[in-house]
Scaffold this motif. Structure first.
Motif, PDB file in Angstrom:
ATOM      1  N   LEU A 128      40.685  -3.821 -18.166  1.00 14.00           N
ATOM      2  CA  LEU A 128      41.406  -5.051 -17.479  1.00 14.00           C
ATOM      3  C   LEU A 128      41.610  -6.084 -18.627  1.00 14.00           C
ATOM      4  N   LEU A 129      40.781  -6.024 -19.704  1.00 18.88           N
ATOM      5  CA  LEU A 129      41.087  -7.060 -20.685  1.00 18.88           C
ATOM      6  C   LEU A 129      42.385  -6.694 -21.478  1.00 18.88           C
ATOM      7  N   GLN A 130      42.432  -5.359 -21.627  1.00 20.75           N
ATOM      8  CA  GLN A 130      43.724  -4.843 -22.309  1.00 20.75           C
ATOM      9  C   GLN A 130      45.229  -5.266 -21.415  1.00 20.75           C
ATOM     10  N   ARG A 131      45.026  -5.211 -20.126  1.00 18.23           N
ATOM     11  CA  ARG A 131      46.154  -5.287 -19.624  1.00 18.23           C
ATOM     12  C   ARG A 131      46.369  -6.547 -19.451  1.00 18.23           C
ATOM     13  N   THR A 132      45.399  -7.501 -19.547  1.00 12.83           N
ATOM     14  CA  THR A 132      45.559  -9.263 -19.558  1.00 12.83           C
ATOM     15  C   THR A 132      46.236  -9.504 -20.807  1.00 12.83           C
ATOM     16  N   VAL A 133      45.873  -8.997 -22.052  1.00 11.70           N
ATOM     17  CA  VAL A 133      46.517  -9.525 -23.549  1.00 11.70           C
ATOM     18  C   VAL A 133      47.625  -8.928 -23.477  1.00 11.70           C
ATOM     19  N   ASP A 134      47.882  -7.552 -23.164  1.00  6.38           N
ATOM     20  CA  ASP A 134      49.299  -7.186 -23.087  1.00  6.38           C
ATOM     21  C   ASP A 134      50.394  -7.676 -22.332  1.00  6.38           C
ATOM     22  N   GLU A 180      49.292 -16.315 -29.929  1.00  4.06           N
ATOM     23  CA  GLU A 180      48.030 -16.776 -30.220  1.00  4.06           C
ATOM     24  C   GLU A 180      47.028 -16.879 -29.043  1.00  4.06           C
ATOM     25  N   PHE A 181      45.813 -16.359 -29.169  1.00  6.53           N
ATOM     26  CA  PHE A 181      44.825 -16.349 -28.146  1.00  6.53           C
ATOM     27  C   PHE A 181      43.576 -17.197 -28.316  1.00  6.53           C
ATOM     28  N   LEU A 182      42.974 -17.878 -27.548  1.00  7.25           N
ATOM     29  CA  LEU A 182      41.577 -18.326 -27.392  1.00  7.25           C
ATOM     30  C   LEU A 182      40.670 -17.623 -26.261  1.00  7.25           C
ATOM     31  N   TYR A 216      28.829 -13.207 -21.192  1.00  7.32           N
ATOM     32  CA  TYR A 216      27.923 -12.139 -21.089  1.00  7.32           C
ATOM     33  C   TYR A 216      28.514 -10.844 -22.032  1.00  7.32           C
ATOM     34  N   ARG A 217      27.666 -10.306 -22.904  1.00  8.86           N
ATOM     35  CA  ARG A 217      28.074  -9.208 -23.520  1.00  8.86           C
ATOM     36  C   ARG A 217      29.255  -9.494 -24.411  1.00  8.86           C
ATOM     37  N   GLU A 218      29.187 -10.662 -24.998  1.00  7.34           N
ATOM     38  CA  GLU A 218      30.295 -11.058 -25.994  1.00  7.34           C
ATOM     39  C   GLU A 218      30.730 -10.237 -26.969  1.00  7.34           C
ATOM     40  N   ASN A 219      29.702  -9.690 -27.579  1.00 11.31           N
ATOM     41  CA  ASN A 219      29.793  -8.781 -28.885  1.00 11.31           C
ATOM     42  C   ASN A 219      30.805  -7.627 -28.464  1.00 11.31           C
ATOM     43  N   MET A 220      30.546  -7.383 -27.281  1.00 11.73           N
ATOM     44  CA  MET A 220      31.693  -5.993 -26.772  1.00 11.73           C
ATOM     45  C   MET A 220      33.013  -6.495 -26.769  1.00 11.73           C
ATOM     46  N   ILE A 221      33.261  -7.931 -26.348  1.00 10.55           N
ATOM     47  CA  ILE A 221      34.516  -8.304 -26.081  1.00 10.55           C
ATOM     48  C   ILE A 221      35.201  -8.283 -27.410  1.00 10.55           C
ATOM     49  N   ARG A 222      34.470  -9.062 -28.434  1.00 11.63           N
ATOM     50  CA  ARG A 222      34.978  -9.517 -29.687  1.00 11.63           C
ATOM     51  C   ARG A 222      35.308  -8.256 -30.430  1.00 11.63           C
ATOM     52  N   GLU A 223      34.593  -7.218 -30.391  1.00 10.81           N
ATOM     53  CA  GLU A 223      34.826  -6.021 -30.950  1.00 10.81           C
ATOM     54  C   GLU A 223      36.069  -5.412 -30.509  1.00 10.81           C
ATOM     55  N   TYR A 225      43.459  -5.263 -31.463  1.00 11.74           N
ATOM     56  CA  TYR A 225      44.636  -6.266 -31.763  1.00 11.74           C
ATOM     57  C   TYR A 225      44.479  -6.976 -33.262  1.00 11.74           C
ATOM     58  N   PRO A 226      44.752  -6.136 -34.295  1.00 16.48           N
ATOM     59  CA  PRO A 226      44.417  -6.614 -35.402  1.00 16.48           C
ATOM     60  C   PRO A 226      45.670  -7.620 -36.062  1.00 16.48           C
ATOM     61  N   GLN A 227      46.794  -7.466 -35.168  1.00 14.11           N
ATOM     62  CA  GLN A 227      47.902  -8.244 -35.773  1.00 14.11           C
ATOM     63  C   GLN A 227      47.869  -9.663 -34.819  1.00 14.11           C
ATOM     64  N   SER A 228      47.038  -9.846 -34.043  1.00 12.26           N
ATOM     65  CA  SER A 228      47.118 -10.908 -33.187  1.00 12.26           C
ATOM     66  C   SER A 228      46.082 -11.931 -33.663  1.00 12.26           C
ATOM     67  N   THR A 229      46.559 -13.326 -33.496  1.00  9.24           N
ATOM     68  CA  THR A 229      45.434 -14.226 -33.843  1.00  9.24           C
ATOM     69  C   THR A 229      44.730 -14.787 -32.736  1.00  9.24           C
ATOM     70  N   ILE A 230      43.378 -14.126 -32.837  1.00  5.53           N
ATOM     71  CA  ILE A 230      42.524 -14.365 -31.622  1.00  5.53           C
ATOM     72  C   ILE A 230      41.332 -15.015 -32.064  1.00  5.53           C
ATOM     73  N   ASN A 231      40.936 -16.274 -31.400  1.00  8.66           N
ATOM     74  CA  ASN A 231      39.927 -16.912 -31.557  1.00  8.66           C
ATOM     75  C   ASN A 231      38.963 -17.097 -30.519  1.00  8.66           C
ATOM     76  N   PHE A 232      37.803 -17.149 -30.983  1.00  7.51           N
ATOM     77  CA  PHE A 232      36.528 -16.963 -29.787  1.00  7.51           C
ATOM     78  C   PHE A 232      35.705 -18.294 -29.623  1.00  7.51           C
ATOM     79  N   ILE A 233      35.223 -18.628 -28.405  1.00  7.52           N
ATOM     80  CA  ILE A 233      34.390 -19.473 -28.387  1.00  7.52           C
ATOM     81  C   ILE A 233      33.267 -18.857 -27.418  1.00  7.52           C
TER      82      ILE A 233
END
Length: 242
Positions: free
Chosen positions: A33-39, A48-50, A55-62, A68-76
């Motif tokens: 679902l996350l891939q579909r959202t980002v795409d 650029e994303f924030l 919950y399980r934040e490490n899995m989402i970050r990874e 998406y290595p070419q995208s600017t993705i920041n996390f909070i």
């Protein structure tokens, strides 16, 4: 335009599927679902994303960092995600991004990417709406005779509502500044951390800040709350969205 994705929740109703992974990393049609959202956001022009995690934040970050290595993705990180609702995640995002143009989505929306593009193309604050039979659980939209939103909540009467909010919102720079100021009052002064962020939308209406309703009823959209929903969604997903 910055893409804001809220991905902190535990999705308890989807257990046991979410015991070891967040809801947004569940797959439908071979894609998370996350891939579909980002795409979908990328297709709407977001570069650029924030992402607000919890919950399980490490899995989402990874997942996002690798895919998406070419995208600017920041996390909070929302550290107290177990005891607050999505209004607190939105507050964390608006602390960083108020005064910017934002495209806001929850991380678990299953819909046709055209719905995202349709909202993103608007030059005024806008949100996606689906017309269908409504019950108590949907985030319902009520409008006045001129089509202006007067209420957006789960508690309003299904009879009065014109449809359900899909969870895709375009916010102008002026709107993000206004909602930041309102969220400051709600979170810091009133302690309203365990409610839906749509309450902030409602409180801004009398101040002259509202959304244009974008009808996406003609496009595929599916709400996923239970394991049974996930199974049905996999069957209902149009072939062109695989």
């Amino acid at each position: 335009m910055i893409g804001v994705i809220l991905a902190a929740g535990m999705a308890k109703r989807l257990r046991p599927l979410t015991d070891k992974k967040p809801k947004c990393l569940l797959e439908v049609g071979g894609k998370t679902l996350l891939q579909r959202t980002v795409d979908a956001m990328i297709s709407a022009g977001v570069k650029e994303f924030l992402v607000v995690t919890g919950y399980r934040e490490n899995m989402i970050r990874e997942f996002l960092t690798i895919r998406y290595p070419q995208s600017t993705i920041n996390f909070i990180d929302n550290p107290d995600y177990e005891h607050n609702n999505n209004i607190f995640s939105l507050w964390l995002a608006m602390e960083k991004l108020h005064g910017n143009e934002v495209l806001l989505m929850d991380s678990d929306i299953l819909c046709d990417p055209e719905a995202v593009r349709r909202v993103a193309r608007k030059t005024v604050p806008a949100l996606a709406m689906q017309q269908h039979e409504l019950g108590e659980e949907e985030m319902k939209i009520v409008v006045d005779a001129e089509g202006r939103i007067t209420e957006i909540s789960k508690t309003c009467s299904p009879v009065d509502a014109i449809g359900e909010s899909v969870g895709i919102e375009k916010m102008t720079a002026e709107y993000t500044e206004a909602i930041y100021q309102e969220l400051r009052k709600m979170i810091l002064d009133e302690g309203l951390i365990d409610i839906f962020y749509e309450r902030a939308f409602e409180r801004l209406i009398p101040q002259g800040h509202t959304f244009e309703v974008v009808d996406t009823t003609d496009l595929f959209s599916y709400e996923l709350d239970t394991p049974e929903d996930l199974e049905k969604a996999s069957t209902a997903l149009p072939k062109e969205l695989y």
